[in-house]
Design a protein around this motif. Structure first.
Motif: not given
Length: 194
Positions: A57-64
């Motif tokens: 799993l890759l979470f890249d450049k999220l805005n949360v």
């Protein structure tokens, strides 16, 4: 499941912004340039119930930002992960998640929970803590990973930038160099800060 989410925005969801609950194999899931904001529940919720843990799993450049607006969401988080064999969360921005949550007073920007979260690396992110939320909250039974290169800032009053509470003998979380205006790392039940 082989899936990539790129340039996606979810705002004002009544429940979870992005909800992934699967009893089938979940591998090679990529979220890049994804924004989840102002949801009632979790911003991004990944719960893998399959005996084969989720991998790649890759979470890249999220805005949360500002998710968890429902006051009664237990274990509130901007990003919630459980049942993971390998994941990376990088180059992302987190702010104000769980600001209104009073369910258990353990709201967090990122929460790792449940039985397994192995090789979950949280690197090179910005955590702008606004209220009483924690930065990274990990109470997984068996957990490994590396947390480094992160920046914790903001006016939050809680002061817990990284919280680790695991007692399993094979757990090993390496906390490297992170910038924090109020660094607090809570040791696990063995007294280790990994």
């Amino acid at each position: 499941i082989w899936t990539e989410f790129d340039n996606v925005e979810v705002s004002l969801a009544r429940g979870n912004g992005i909800n992934i609950v699967s009893n089938a194999t979940t591998n090679q899931l990529t979220m890049r340039n994804v924004r989840s904001a102002y949801s009632g529940g979790y911003g991004i919720y990944v719960n893998n119930t399959q005996t084969d843990l989720a991998n790649g799993l890759l979470f890249d450049k999220l805005n949360v930002e500002y998710n968890g607006r429902n006051h009664s969401t237990p274990n509130c988080a901007g990003v919630y992960l459980t049942g993971i064999s390998q994941a990376n969360i990088t180059n992302s921005y987190f702010e104000g998640n769980c600001a209104y949550n009073t369910a258990d007073n353990t709201g967090a920007e990122i929460r790792l929970s449940g039985t397994y979260n192995q090789s979950v690396n949280i690197q090179d992110n910005v955590f702008n803590l606004q209220y009483t939320e924690n930065g990274i909250y990990n109470d997984t039974l068996q957990t490994t990973g590396r947390y480094d290169g992160n920046k914790f800032t903001g006016s939050g009053v809680n002061g817990l930038t990284i919280y680790i509470a695991t007692g399993h003998t094979t757990s090993n979380v390496i906390v490297g160099a992170n910038f924090s205006s109020s660094p607090t790392i809570v040791p696990d039940v063995n007294g280790n800060t990994h």
